[in-house]
Scaffold this active site. Structure first.
Site, PDB file in Angstrom:
ATOM      1  N   LEU A 131     -29.177  73.174  12.797  1.00  0.00           N
ATOM      2  CA  LEU A 131     -30.490  73.545  13.322  1.00  0.00           C
ATOM      3  C   LEU A 131     -30.308  74.250  14.654  1.00  0.00           C
ATOM      4  O   LEU A 131     -29.393  73.944  15.418  1.00  0.00           O
ATOM      5  CB  LEU A 131     -31.372  72.303  13.507  1.00  0.00           C
ATOM      6  CG  LEU A 131     -31.657  71.473  12.257  1.00  0.00           C
ATOM      7  CD1 LEU A 131     -32.808  70.523  12.518  1.00  0.00           C
ATOM      8  CD2 LEU A 131     -31.950  72.338  11.048  1.00  0.00           C
ATOM      9  N   GLY A 176     -27.160  70.449  10.481  1.00  0.00           N
ATOM     10  CA  GLY A 176     -27.946  71.252   9.538  1.00  0.00           C
ATOM     11  C   GLY A 176     -27.067  72.106   8.633  1.00  0.00           C
ATOM     12  O   GLY A 176     -27.485  72.481   7.528  1.00  0.00           O
ATOM     13  N   ASN A 200     -23.544  65.104  12.734  1.00  0.00           N
ATOM     14  CA  ASN A 200     -23.116  64.675  14.070  1.00  0.00           C
ATOM     15  C   ASN A 200     -24.288  64.436  15.018  1.00  0.00           C
ATOM     16  O   ASN A 200     -24.108  64.384  16.237  1.00  0.00           O
ATOM     17  CB  ASN A 200     -22.182  65.730  14.675  1.00  0.00           C
ATOM     18  CG  ASN A 200     -22.874  67.072  14.888  1.00  0.00           C
ATOM     19  OD1 ASN A 200     -23.774  67.423  14.138  1.00  0.00           O
ATOM     20  ND2 ASN A 200     -22.476  67.816  15.898  1.00  0.00           N
ATOM     21  N   GLU A 201     -25.500  64.280  14.473  1.00  0.00           N
ATOM     22  CA  GLU A 201     -26.691  64.177  15.316  1.00  0.00           C
ATOM     23  C   GLU A 201     -26.541  63.140  16.425  1.00  0.00           C
ATOM     24  O   GLU A 201     -26.968  63.357  17.559  1.00  0.00           O
ATOM     25  CB  GLU A 201     -27.929  63.831  14.476  1.00  0.00           C
ATOM     26  CG  GLU A 201     -28.545  65.007  13.737  1.00  0.00           C
ATOM     27  CD  GLU A 201     -27.879  65.324  12.410  1.00  0.00           C
ATOM     28  OE1 GLU A 201     -26.769  64.786  12.158  1.00  0.00           O
ATOM     29  OE2 GLU A 201     -28.435  66.112  11.640  1.00  0.00           O
TER      30      GLU A 201
HETATM   31  C1  LIG Z   1     -36.099  56.357  15.647  1.00  0.00           C
HETATM   32  C2  LIG Z   1     -36.958  57.605  15.588  1.00  0.00           C
HETATM   33  C3  LIG Z   1     -36.290  58.638  14.769  1.00  0.00           C
HETATM   34  C4  LIG Z   1     -37.192  59.833  14.645  1.00  0.00           C
HETATM   35  C5  LIG Z   1     -36.443  60.911  13.968  1.00  0.00           C
HETATM   36  C6  LIG Z   1     -37.342  62.016  13.676  1.00  0.00           C
HETATM   37  C7  LIG Z   1     -36.895  63.201  13.443  1.00  0.00           C
HETATM   38  C8  LIG Z   1     -35.461  63.586  13.594  1.00  0.00           C
HETATM   39  C9  LIG Z   1     -35.147  64.125  14.942  1.00  0.00           C
HETATM   40  C10 LIG Z   1     -34.238  65.027  15.140  1.00  0.00           C
HETATM   41  C11 LIG Z   1     -33.397  65.529  14.043  1.00  0.00           C
HETATM   42  C12 LIG Z   1     -32.715  66.774  14.392  1.00  0.00           C
HETATM   43  C13 LIG Z   1     -31.652  67.047  13.372  1.00  0.00           C
HETATM   44  C14 LIG Z   1     -30.700  68.051  13.957  1.00  0.00           C
HETATM   45  C15 LIG Z   1     -29.851  68.666  13.210  1.00  0.00           C
HETATM   46  C16 LIG Z   1     -28.977  69.714  13.789  1.00  0.00           C
HETATM   47  O1  LIG Z   1     -28.485  70.522  13.048  1.00  0.00           O
HETATM   48  S1  LIG Z   1     -28.718  69.793  15.473  1.00  0.00           S
HETATM   49  C17 LIG Z   1     -27.478  71.042  15.713  1.00  0.00           C
HETATM   50  C18 LIG Z   1     -26.122  70.444  15.562  1.00  0.00           C
HETATM   51  N1  LIG Z   1     -25.120  71.448  15.712  1.00  0.00           N
HETATM   52  C19 LIG Z   1     -24.067  71.307  16.483  1.00  0.00           C
HETATM   53  O2  LIG Z   1     -23.852  70.295  17.102  1.00  0.00           O
HETATM   54  C20 LIG Z   1     -23.125  72.482  16.568  1.00  0.00           C
HETATM   55  C21 LIG Z   1     -22.959  72.946  17.971  1.00  0.00           C
HETATM   56  N2  LIG Z   1     -22.105  74.104  18.006  1.00  0.00           N
HETATM   57  C22 LIG Z   1     -20.765  74.021  17.951  1.00  0.00           C
HETATM   58  O3  LIG Z   1     -20.168  72.981  17.802  1.00  0.00           O
HETATM   59  C23 LIG Z   1     -20.023  75.317  18.081  1.00  0.00           C
HETATM   60  O4  LIG Z   1     -20.882  76.265  18.631  1.00  0.00           O
HETATM   61  C24 LIG Z   1     -19.461  75.855  16.754  1.00  0.00           C
HETATM   62  C25 LIG Z   1     -20.516  75.968  15.673  1.00  0.00           C
HETATM   63  C26 LIG Z   1     -18.309  74.950  16.261  1.00  0.00           C
HETATM   64  C27 LIG Z   1     -18.860  77.263  17.007  1.00  0.00           C
HETATM   65  O5  LIG Z   1     -17.958  77.208  18.073  1.00  0.00           O
HETATM   66  P1  LIG Z   1     -17.494  78.562  18.781  1.00  0.00           P
HETATM   67  O6  LIG Z   1     -17.047  79.528  17.759  1.00  0.00           O
HETATM   68  O7  LIG Z   1     -16.534  78.200  19.844  1.00  0.00           O
HETATM   69  O8  LIG Z   1     -18.843  79.161  19.402  1.00  0.00           O
HETATM   70  P2  LIG Z   1     -19.616  78.683  20.728  1.00  0.00           P
HETATM   71  O9  LIG Z   1     -19.590  77.203  20.838  1.00  0.00           O
HETATM   72  O10 LIG Z   1     -19.077  79.458  21.877  1.00  0.00           O
HETATM   73  O11 LIG Z   1     -21.113  79.102  20.409  1.00  0.00           O
HETATM   74  C28 LIG Z   1     -21.528  80.447  20.530  1.00  0.00           C
HETATM   75  C29 LIG Z   1     -22.958  80.443  21.065  1.00  0.00           C
HETATM   76  O12 LIG Z   1     -23.807  79.805  20.099  1.00  0.00           O
HETATM   77  C30 LIG Z   1     -24.567  78.754  20.710  1.00  0.00           C
HETATM   78  N3  LIG Z   1     -24.799  77.698  19.724  1.00  0.00           N
HETATM   79  C31 LIG Z   1     -23.886  76.961  19.098  1.00  0.00           C
HETATM   80  N4  LIG Z   1     -24.473  76.099  18.218  1.00  0.00           N
HETATM   81  C32 LIG Z   1     -25.820  76.316  18.317  1.00  0.00           C
HETATM   82  C33 LIG Z   1     -26.949  75.736  17.664  1.00  0.00           C
HETATM   83  N5  LIG Z   1     -26.841  74.760  16.741  1.00  0.00           N
HETATM   84  N6  LIG Z   1     -28.150  76.189  18.014  1.00  0.00           N
HETATM   85  C34 LIG Z   1     -28.303  77.184  18.944  1.00  0.00           C
HETATM   86  N7  LIG Z   1     -27.239  77.776  19.594  1.00  0.00           N
HETATM   87  C35 LIG Z   1     -26.016  77.343  19.276  1.00  0.00           C
HETATM   88  C36 LIG Z   1     -23.665  78.299  21.850  1.00  0.00           C
HETATM   89  O13 LIG Z   1     -24.399  77.603  22.822  1.00  0.00           O
HETATM   90  C37 LIG Z   1     -23.091  79.607  22.348  1.00  0.00           C
HETATM   91  O14 LIG Z   1     -24.106  80.211  23.125  1.00  0.00           O
HETATM   92  P3  LIG Z   1     -23.692  81.102  24.395  1.00  0.00           P
HETATM   93  O15 LIG Z   1     -22.835  82.203  23.849  1.00  0.00           O
HETATM   94  O16 LIG Z   1     -22.927  80.202  25.342  1.00  0.00           O
HETATM   95  O17 LIG Z   1     -25.002  81.541  24.951  1.00  0.00           O
END
Ligand SMILES: CCCCC/C=C\C/C=C\CCC/C=C/C(=O)SCCNC(=O)CCNC(=O)[C@H](O)C(C)(C)COP(=O)(O)OP(=O)(O)OC[C@H]1O[C@@H](n2cnc3c(N)ncnc32)[C@H](O)[C@@H]1OP(=O)(O)O
Length: 325
Positions: A131, A176, A200-201
């Site tokens: 997400l 996501g 990994n949330e």
């Molecule tokens: C008890 C009550 C309960 C109530 C519950 C109710 C509802 C539920 C609530 C919430 C549920 C939410 C569920 C969420 C699901 C998700 O999917 S959250 C997202 C999880 N994703 C991650 O953790 C991945 C994070 N990213 C990375 O690990 C790395 O970026 C990578 C994908 C491995 C790639 O690595 P690399 O190639 O080194 O690239 P960079 O890290 O440098 O990233 C490049 C730029 O992209 C930005 N970015 C990375 N991931 C995201 C993302 N998911 N969204 C937006 N942007 C992202 C990153 O910041 C870099 O940006 P800049 O270039 O620095 O500006």
């Protein structure tokens, strides 16, 4: 349920055409909007399969625009009676201040990028970073509600799709990204230890929604899901295979061909019996969300708006930003 999905889809289709997102149409064999490229394989008139390639740089995050375009593309495929199978995969991504290697260079170098010194630099692939954190951080409750509705829609569409869905996981697939994969009927992952997959949330200070948790439990079993969800485990390919998050791990250059050959086996099964079986296995899980969609949206919007949760997301985003420094 069908009516609700059709109504939501009409809204998405209207939004799509209003924004003029469709860029190219090449007969029935290839169509694209900005963030999803769809290519079909197989002879005209015969059963064909489609490959949906994500191309939402830099990391294929599931932004609201991506979700909208994805659902529109999937709906088009669902309505095309010649299509029986769909493969989800990532288009190769290039990023930032790097330049793509010239197409004339050796095949194995095509997906690489060059750094400023002109050296080839292999970038880790990304299936989807999950997400879009920027859709969940610093926005207002109305935006969170709109975003969550689109996330639910994507999950329901995929989870209940009558098509045979397979994911060819050619890169990192957290949260996501893993959601996309585990809605599929079969998952094949590239054997590259840099790539990980899982929910990994908890590491972000957030919680997977109950319906995604149920999907995970259905995939890897209750005990494994309980442990992996609490720890926010991201599994490298061999471990993902062992726990059952993926069904096969193959050399990176064989992911596509292997997925095609597994798809052929699945398509040898009569559609009606396979579809009825799939529905029998999945309906109860999907119905749990369908009967409380609105409450789930409100729950998400109020959860994600909490100061403590916004603070966790801020810290996580900062960590991502500074990890290279
Ligand atoms: C008890 C009550 C309960 C109530 C519950 C109710 C509802 C539920 C609530 C919430 C549920 C939410 C569920 C969420 C699901 C998700 O999917 S959250 C997202 C999880 N994703 C991650 O953790 C991945 C994070 N990213 C990375 O690990 C790395 O970026 C990578 C994908 C491995 C790639 O690595 P690399 O190639 O080194 O690239 P960079 O890290 O440098 O990233 C490049 C730029 O992209 C930005 N970015 C990375 N991931 C995201 C993302 N998911 N969204 C937006 N942007 C992202 C990153 O910041 C870099 O940006 P800049 O270039 O620095 O500006």
């Amino acid at each position: 349920m069908a009516m609700a999905l059709r109504a939501a889809s009409r809204v998405l289709l209207r939004a799509g055409s209003r924004l003029g997102r469709r860029e190219a149409v090449d007969g029935a064999r290839r169509f694209a909007n900005k963030r999803v490229l769809v290519e079909t394989e197989g002879a005209a008139g015969a059963t064909r399969i489609a490959v949906m390639k994500f191309r939402n740089p830099p990391v294929n995050s599931l932004s609201l625009d991506f979700l909208t375009e994805f659902v529109i593309s999937l709906e088009k495929l669902e309505n095309d009676k010649s299509i029986r199978g769909v493969i989800l995969t990532s288009d190769s991504l290039k990023r930032g201040n790097q330049t793509k290697v010239a197409a004339t260079e050796k095949t194995e170098e095509k997906r690489a990028t060059r750094d400023h010194g002109g050296r080839l630099q292999e970038r880790p692939g990304i299936f989807s970073a999950g997400l879009d954190l920027l859709e969940m951080y610093g926005r207002n409750p109305a935006h969170y509600a709109e975003y969550w509705k689109a996330v639910q829609e994507l999950w329901l569409r995929l989870y209940l799709s009558s098509l045979t869905l397979m994911s060819a996981i050619n890169g990192a697939s957290p949260a996501g990204g893993c959601l996309l994969a585990i809605t599929c009927d079969y998952r094949i992952m590239a054997d590259n230890p840099k790539y990980t997959i899982g929910l990994n949330e908890s590491l972000l200070g957030i919680v997977a929604p109950f319906w995604l948790k149920d999907n995970y439990v259905n995939t890897i079993g209750h005990r494994a899901a309980e442990r992996a969800l609490q720890l926010g485990t991201l599994f490298p390919p061999a471990e993902a295979l062992k726990v059952g998050v993926v069904d096969e791990v193959v050399p990176e250059d064989q992911v596509h061909s292997k997925t095609l050959s597994v798809m052929a086996k699945w398509l040898a099964i009569p559609d009606h019996s396979r579809q009825l079986t799939k529905t029998m296995m999945r309906k109860a899980t999907a119905d749990n969300l369908i009967k409380q969609r609105e409450a789930d949206i409100q729950n998400f919007a109020s959860f994600i708006s909490r100061d403590s949760i916004q603070k966790s997301l801020h810290m996580y985003l900062e960590k991502l930003k500074h990890k290279k420094g």
